[in-house]
Design a protein around this motif. Structure first.
Motif, PDB file in Angstrom:
ATOM      1  N   ASN A  19     -25.363 -38.082 -16.477  1.00 53.05           N
ATOM      2  CA  ASN A  19     -25.486 -36.746 -15.889  1.00 53.05           C
ATOM      3  C   ASN A  19     -26.918 -36.240 -15.995  1.00 53.05           C
ATOM      4  O   ASN A  19     -27.245 -35.414 -16.847  1.00 53.05           O
ATOM      5  N   TYR A  20     -27.762 -36.771 -15.144  1.00 59.08           N
ATOM      6  CA  TYR A  20     -29.159 -36.366 -15.077  1.00 59.08           C
ATOM      7  C   TYR A  20     -29.667 -36.562 -13.655  1.00 59.08           C
ATOM      8  O   TYR A  20     -28.989 -37.131 -12.810  1.00 59.08           O
ATOM      9  N   THR A  21     -30.871 -36.077 -13.404  1.00 56.70           N
ATOM     10  CA  THR A  21     -31.530 -36.214 -12.119  1.00 56.70           C
ATOM     11  C   THR A  21     -32.798 -37.024 -12.323  1.00 56.70           C
ATOM     12  O   THR A  21     -33.494 -36.851 -13.323  1.00 56.70           O
ATOM     13  N   HIS A  22     -33.116 -37.899 -11.363  1.00 55.64           N
ATOM     14  CA  HIS A  22     -34.298 -38.740 -11.504  1.00 55.64           C
ATOM     15  C   HIS A  22     -35.612 -37.959 -11.476  1.00 55.64           C
ATOM     16  O   HIS A  22     -36.552 -38.313 -12.179  1.00 55.64           O
ATOM     17  N   ILE A  23     -35.699 -36.916 -10.669  1.00 57.21           N
ATOM     18  CA  ILE A  23     -36.974 -36.217 -10.553  1.00 57.21           C
ATOM     19  C   ILE A  23     -36.748 -34.720 -10.383  1.00 57.21           C
ATOM     20  O   ILE A  23     -35.826 -34.285  -9.693  1.00 57.21           O
ATOM     21  N   THR A  24     -37.584 -33.954 -11.067  1.00 57.50           N
ATOM     22  CA  THR A  24     -37.544 -32.492 -10.992  1.00 57.50           C
ATOM     23  C   THR A  24     -38.940 -32.015 -10.627  1.00 57.50           C
ATOM     24  O   THR A  24     -39.917 -32.462 -11.222  1.00 57.50           O
ATOM     25  N   ARG A  25     -38.998 -31.115  -9.660  1.00 60.45           N
ATOM     26  CA  ARG A  25     -40.288 -30.575  -9.222  1.00 60.45           C
ATOM     27  C   ARG A  25     -40.383 -29.109  -9.623  1.00 60.45           C
ATOM     28  O   ARG A  25     -39.475 -28.324  -9.383  1.00 60.45           O
ATOM     29  N   ILE A  26     -41.525 -28.756 -10.224  1.00 63.17           N
ATOM     30  CA  ILE A  26     -41.748 -27.398 -10.710  1.00 63.17           C
ATOM     31  C   ILE A  26     -42.810 -26.746  -9.839  1.00 63.17           C
ATOM     32  O   ILE A  26     -43.854 -27.346  -9.590  1.00 63.17           O
ATOM     33  N   PRO A  27     -42.557 -25.522  -9.362  1.00 65.95           N
ATOM     34  CA  PRO A  27     -43.567 -24.858  -8.536  1.00 65.95           C
ATOM     35  C   PRO A  27     -44.854 -24.603  -9.320  1.00 65.95           C
ATOM     36  O   PRO A  27     -44.839 -24.439 -10.547  1.00 65.95           O
ATOM     37  N   LYS A  28     -45.949 -24.562  -8.612  1.00 66.12           N
ATOM     38  CA  LYS A  28     -47.278 -24.449  -9.209  1.00 66.12           C
ATOM     39  C   LYS A  28     -47.434 -23.234 -10.122  1.00 66.12           C
ATOM     40  O   LYS A  28     -48.040 -23.317 -11.186  1.00 66.12           O
ATOM     41  N   GLU A  29     -46.899 -22.113  -9.756  1.00 66.68           N
ATOM     42  CA  GLU A  29     -47.115 -20.878 -10.519  1.00 66.68           C
ATOM     43  C   GLU A  29     -46.017 -20.595 -11.546  1.00 66.68           C
ATOM     44  O   GLU A  29     -45.864 -19.469 -11.988  1.00 66.68           O
ATOM     45  N   ALA A  30     -45.267 -21.604 -11.947  1.00 69.49           N
ATOM     46  CA  ALA A  30     -44.178 -21.400 -12.907  1.00 69.49           C
ATOM     47  C   ALA A  30     -44.718 -21.356 -14.337  1.00 69.49           C
ATOM     48  O   ALA A  30     -45.702 -22.015 -14.668  1.00 69.49           O
ATOM     49  N   ASP A  31     -44.051 -20.556 -15.193  1.00 73.43           N
ATOM     50  CA  ASP A  31     -44.324 -20.580 -16.626  1.00 73.43           C
ATOM     51  C   ASP A  31     -43.563 -21.746 -17.224  1.00 73.43           C
ATOM     52  O   ASP A  31     -42.405 -21.990 -16.880  1.00 73.43           O
ATOM     53  N   LEU A  32     -44.193 -22.473 -18.131  1.00 75.84           N
ATOM     54  CA  LEU A  32     -43.576 -23.623 -18.778  1.00 75.84           C
ATOM     55  C   LEU A  32     -43.173 -23.248 -20.198  1.00 75.84           C
ATOM     56  O   LEU A  32     -43.943 -22.613 -20.926  1.00 75.84           O
ATOM     57  N   PHE A  33     -41.973 -23.633 -20.598  1.00 76.59           N
ATOM     58  CA  PHE A  33     -41.442 -23.389 -21.942  1.00 76.59           C
ATOM     59  C   PHE A  33     -41.024 -24.728 -22.530  1.00 76.59           C
ATOM     60  O   PHE A  33     -40.352 -25.510 -21.865  1.00 76.59           O
ATOM     61  N   VAL A  34     -41.396 -24.988 -23.762  1.00 76.14           N
ATOM     62  CA  VAL A  34     -41.002 -26.209 -24.466  1.00 76.14           C
ATOM     63  C   VAL A  34     -40.403 -25.787 -25.803  1.00 76.14           C
ATOM     64  O   VAL A  34     -41.040 -25.062 -26.563  1.00 76.14           O
ATOM     65  N   THR A  35     -39.185 -26.219 -26.068  1.00 76.74           N
ATOM     66  CA  THR A  35     -38.554 -25.870 -27.338  1.00 76.74           C
ATOM     67  C   THR A  35     -38.806 -26.954 -28.374  1.00 76.74           C
ATOM     68  O   THR A  35     -39.026 -28.118 -28.032  1.00 76.74           O
ATOM     69  N   SER A  36     -38.733 -26.576 -29.604  1.00 78.17           N
ATOM     70  CA  SER A  36     -38.627 -27.567 -30.668  1.00 78.17           C
ATOM     71  C   SER A  36     -37.262 -28.218 -30.518  1.00 78.17           C
ATOM     72  O   SER A  36     -36.361 -27.669 -29.878  1.00 78.17           O
TER      73      SER A  36
END
Length: 132
Positions: A19-36
């Motif tokens: 249950n996953y997708t091969h590729i995800t595209r993020i728009p240029k002006e998006a804020d990025l969040f990374v969790t521990s």
């Protein structure tokens, strides 16, 4: 680009084996969040011995960390899962589908010998993006 996070499985690729997708595209002006990496600890600081109980707590913690930044499943772009024992896929996918529905992010899974504490059996890291 339309300013939305988009996911796809190219027709030139094999169908995902989970249950996953091969590729995800993020728009240029998006804020990025990374969790521990989120683990199966409860609000009292206890980590259950049972693997699936840790999975359940981990998903609760993932939901809480997302909510803290007004994010939801649609914002998740990548998930990294590390486990020290065999994953019960039926159980994990029941929690997974409860969070994502069928809007699956990219995913990587690794089995490793140990995590940060000996009692931790699973750890899940989230990457999320929030388009402006």
């Amino acid at each position: 680009m339309n300013g939305k996070i988009t996911r796809k499985n190219p027709v030139t690729m094999p169908t995902p084996v989970g249950n996953y997708t091969h590729i995800t595209r993020i728009p240029k002006e998006a804020d990025l969040f990374v969790t521990s990496g989120q683990i199966g600890v409860d609000m009292k600081g206890d980590i259950p011995i049972d693997f699936n109980a840790q999975v359940k707590n981990t998903f609760i913690n993932m939901k809480h960390v997302l909510e803290s930044e007004a994010l939801d499943e649609n914002n998740i772009i990548k998930v990294n899962i590390w486990a020290t024992e065999k994953i019960d896929w039926d159980y994990l996918y029941s929690e997974w589908d409860g969070l994502f529905g069928e809007n699956y992010p990219a995913m990587t899974i690794g089995y490793i010998s140990e995590l940060g504490l000996p009692e931790i059996k699973i750890e899940i890291e989230l990457w999320a993006a929030k388009p402006e």
